[in-house]
Write a protein that holds these residues in place. Sequence first.
Motif, mmCIF file in Angstrom:
data_model
loop_
_atom_site.group_PDB
_atom_site.id
_atom_site.type_symbol
_atom_site.label_atom_id
_atom_site.label_comp_id
_atom_site.label_asym_id
_atom_site.label_seq_id
_atom_site.Cartn_x
_atom_site.Cartn_y
_atom_site.Cartn_z
ATOM 1 N N ARG A 13 32.742 40.802 46.239
ATOM 2 C CA ARG A 13 33.337 42.058 46.712
ATOM 3 C C ARG A 13 34.280 42.658 45.669
ATOM 4 O O ARG A 13 34.308 43.877 45.463
ATOM 5 C CB ARG A 13 34.095 41.828 48.016
ATOM 6 C CG ARG A 13 33.204 41.674 49.243
ATOM 7 C CD ARG A 13 34.010 41.741 50.521
ATOM 8 N NE ARG A 13 34.938 40.624 50.631
ATOM 9 C CZ ARG A 13 34.645 39.474 51.209
ATOM 10 N NH1 ARG A 13 33.441 39.282 51.729
ATOM 11 N NH2 ARG A 13 35.533 38.505 51.281
ATOM 12 N N GLN A 17 30.355 47.119 43.635
ATOM 13 C CA GLN A 17 30.416 48.192 44.616
ATOM 14 C C GLN A 17 29.055 48.309 45.283
ATOM 15 O O GLN A 17 28.030 48.002 44.667
ATOM 16 C CB GLN A 17 30.773 49.526 43.955
ATOM 17 C CG GLN A 17 32.177 49.602 43.405
ATOM 18 C CD GLN A 17 32.486 50.972 42.821
ATOM 19 O OE1 GLN A 17 31.824 51.958 43.137
ATOM 20 N NE2 GLN A 17 33.483 51.024 41.972
ATOM 21 N N HIS A 30 25.207 45.337 46.387
ATOM 22 C CA HIS A 30 26.497 45.076 45.757
ATOM 23 C C HIS A 30 26.231 44.850 44.266
ATOM 24 O O HIS A 30 25.763 43.786 43.851
ATOM 25 C CB HIS A 30 27.167 43.857 46.381
ATOM 26 C CG HIS A 30 27.687 44.123 47.762
ATOM 27 N ND1 HIS A 30 26.891 44.031 48.887
ATOM 28 C CD2 HIS A 30 28.913 44.504 48.198
ATOM 29 C CE1 HIS A 30 27.611 44.322 49.958
ATOM 30 N NE2 HIS A 30 28.826 44.611 49.570
ATOM 31 N N THR A 33 29.763 47.328 38.495
ATOM 32 C CA THR A 33 29.955 48.633 37.865
ATOM 33 C C THR A 33 30.472 48.481 36.439
ATOM 34 O O THR A 33 30.289 49.370 35.614
ATOM 35 C CB THR A 33 30.936 49.485 38.671
ATOM 36 O OG1 THR A 33 32.165 48.754 38.839
ATOM 37 C CG2 THR A 33 30.365 49.783 40.043
#
Length: 219
Positions: A13, A17, A30, A33
């Motif tokens: 997490r 993202q 998920h 980035t």
Amino acid sequence: MNAPILDRAAFIRENTQLLPSPLVPEIGLHLATEAVALWQMTEEALAEAGLPPPYWAFAWAGGQALARYVLDNPETVAGKRVIDFAAGSGLVAIAAARAGASSVTANDIDPFSHHAMRMNAEANSIAMDIVEDDIVGDPLTAYDVILAADICYEQPLSGQVEAWFRTLAASGRPVLMGDPGRNFRPSERMEKLAHYAVPTTRELEDNDVRSTDVWRILP
């Protein structure tokens, strides 16, 4: 002794993202980035963190192509028991569930991948079983369709997997693979099913677009 990350889901997490993959925007994953920051952690840092290379954090070209193919050709998996081998993020397995598979199983040996796949399945509101064992060589008699992507990176593993896939194909079940021209992709007894130009990032690949094919492996 190296200190492990106890809460792998929290690590995922914090370093990803929930984003659409370029070729399969209807599925959110998920994803990292800051690809360079995550991927280029030193070996020492990786060991201290208990973190294998984060293959689960990216939508690789082969997986995107195979997921796109499954969604656009749902008859490939509809009503069938499907397993996604070396599933990484679980993208292909999620696509199979969306396309109407009667059951979907995702397999990977990376414990971080297991958490990522669960989180991605929940984000896409699909049910997925996860097999954490090394299944290479298993006859997979519980499955009707075998899916795999981005697995032809190195020998001897690619050769072992190819031989196993040939045996599975000989049983009459479809064995489909998404591959963007990796060095050790099988060159014979392969039926090309589809071709895609998959948007990628130069942080991970050598181009902004990878020419990627979906293949059926023949006995």
